[in-house]
Enzyme design. Sequence first.
Site, short mmCIF file in Angstrom:
data_model
loop_
_atom_site.label_atom_id
_atom_site.label_comp_id
_atom_site.label_asym_id
_atom_site.label_seq_id
_atom_site.Cartn_x
_atom_site.Cartn_y
_atom_site.Cartn_z
CD GLU A 1 8.34 1.87 -15.92
OE1 GLU A 1 7.38 1.06 -15.86
OE2 GLU A 1 9.09 2.09 -14.95
CB ALA B 1 -2.48 4.40 -10.46
CG ASN C 1 -0.86 -0.34 -14.74
OD1 ASN C 1 -1.64 -0.13 -15.66
ND2 ASN C 1 0.33 -0.86 -14.92
CB SER D 1 2.85 -9.65 -12.62
OG SER D 1 2.57 -10.67 -11.67
CG ASP E 1 1.84 -5.21 -14.65
OD1 ASP E 1 2.12 -4.15 -15.23
OD2 ASP E 1 1.67 -5.30 -13.41
N GLY F 1 3.10 -0.63 -4.74
CA GLY F 1 2.92 -1.08 -3.36
C GLY F 1 2.06 -0.16 -2.52
CG ASP G 1 9.76 -2.10 -16.59
OD1 ASP G 1 10.59 -1.25 -16.96
OD2 ASP G 1 9.31 -2.16 -15.43
CG ASP H 1 -1.60 -6.03 -7.93
OD1 ASP H 1 -2.57 -6.62 -7.42
OD2 ASP H 1 -0.51 -6.60 -8.10
CB SER H 2 -1.51 -1.91 -3.85
OG SER H 2 -0.19 -2.20 -4.21
P1 13P Z 1 -0.17 -0.43 -7.32
O1 13P Z 1 0.85 -1.12 -6.48
O2 13P Z 1 -0.25 1.03 -6.97
O3 13P Z 1 -1.48 -1.08 -7.30
O4 13P Z 1 0.37 -0.46 -8.85
C1 13P Z 1 0.13 -1.57 -9.66
C2 13P Z 1 0.91 -1.53 -10.94
O5 13P Z 1 1.46 -0.54 -11.34
C3 13P Z 1 0.94 -2.77 -11.71
O6 13P Z 1 1.76 -2.64 -12.84
O1 G3H Z 2 3.65 -3.83 -10.58
C1 G3H Z 2 3.52 -4.80 -9.85
C2 G3H Z 2 2.20 -5.47 -9.71
O2 G3H Z 2 1.59 -5.07 -8.51
C3 G3H Z 2 2.36 -6.95 -9.81
O3 G3H Z 2 2.89 -7.45 -8.65
O4 G3H Z 2 4.75 -8.84 -9.54
O5 G3H Z 2 3.89 -9.19 -7.20
O6 G3H Z 2 2.50 -9.87 -9.19
P1 G3H Z 2 3.56 -8.95 -8.65
ZN ZN Z 3 3.46 -1.38 -12.53
#
Ligand code: 13P
Ligand code: G3H
Ligand code: ZN
Length: 309
Positions: A134, A213, A254, A50, A82, A181, A104, A256-257
């Site tokens: 998107e 996701a 995707n 990101s 991202d 999130g 985006d 991350d969380s």
């Molecule tokens: P999560 O917050 O569900 O992990 O989504 C991550 C995401 O979409 C990054 O682009």
């Molecule tokens: O979509 C968001 C991702 O979880 C990236 O998060 O922008 O805090 O690095 P961030």
């Molecule tokens: Zn995202």
Amino acid sequence: MPLVTTKDMFKKAYEGGYAIGAFNVNNMEIVQGITEAAKEVNAPLILQVSAGARKYANHTYLMKLIEAAIIETGLPIAVHLDHGDSFELCKSCVDGGFTSVMIDASHLSFEENIALTKQVVDYAHPRNVAVEAELGRLAGIEDAVNVSAEEASYTDPKQVEEFVERTGVDSLAIAIGTSHGAYKFTGEAKLRFDILEEIQKRIPGFPIVLHGASSVIPEYVDQVNTFGGKMPGAKGVPEDMLRKAASMAVCKINIDSDLRLAMTATIRKVFAENPTEFDPRKYLGPARSEIKKLVINKLVNVLGCAGKA
Ligand code: 13P
Ligand code: G3H
Ligand code: ZN
């Protein structure tokens, strides 16, 4: 093996009824945990960065970590921007060696989204870089942009053919009820599979991307709460819904969380149980191992991409 683009990955994933995991990376332990998992189960990978990650860790550091992971694993890995929010950011990532970028512009009007997406496509494609865009808006936090539940909107399937045709984009992120999130649903989890189905019918064979996701794995939430954290009511997308999406047109999922949670839950536990510990390897090491375990489960049991490298 050099970095790969997502084109071939998505074609195989679409035809095979599985999805590629796109995992956000911010530091060495996260890169290692994810890539060691993919190596163990022979899965193709997308590592995504990101704008915030790039600011935190520096573009060159992240690229070199990913290059190291390719040398160590020999896997096909794509590196993806991202939530790029401007042409300049996308250009900088294309010029800096990324093989895929997301523009985006979903917060802009339909026409403005098309114009900006096309500008990025026109720059990226001659340089062999794929572009994700998107349509529709997810709730949650995307870097500087905080989209409230009221501002979020499902993707309108009637717009997708025109959007894809006029922009020349390679994949499309859609909004069907996921959000970014750790707090995705207050009641029961619900995704609009009818919208996904309608989109799939209108643009057959075209790769769809699912953001937001993470499953927000309850065991990690409990562990965070047990060891001094406060995440009451955190809730994610059930794994069976992700499996269903992966069997449909969704080729990129995707996450991350869940990585953040696994890491935080582990570190909290180590600190709580070993208050005298102050060697970072003693908490970052277990956090890396937990990320590896989590990612193996995703690749094998949720995304279905194990063995597809
Ligand atoms: P999560 O917050 O569900 O992990 O989504 C991550 C995401 O979409 C990054 O682009
Ligand atoms: O979509 C968001 C991702 O979880 C990236 O998060 O922008 O805090 O690095 P961030
Ligand atoms: Zn995202």
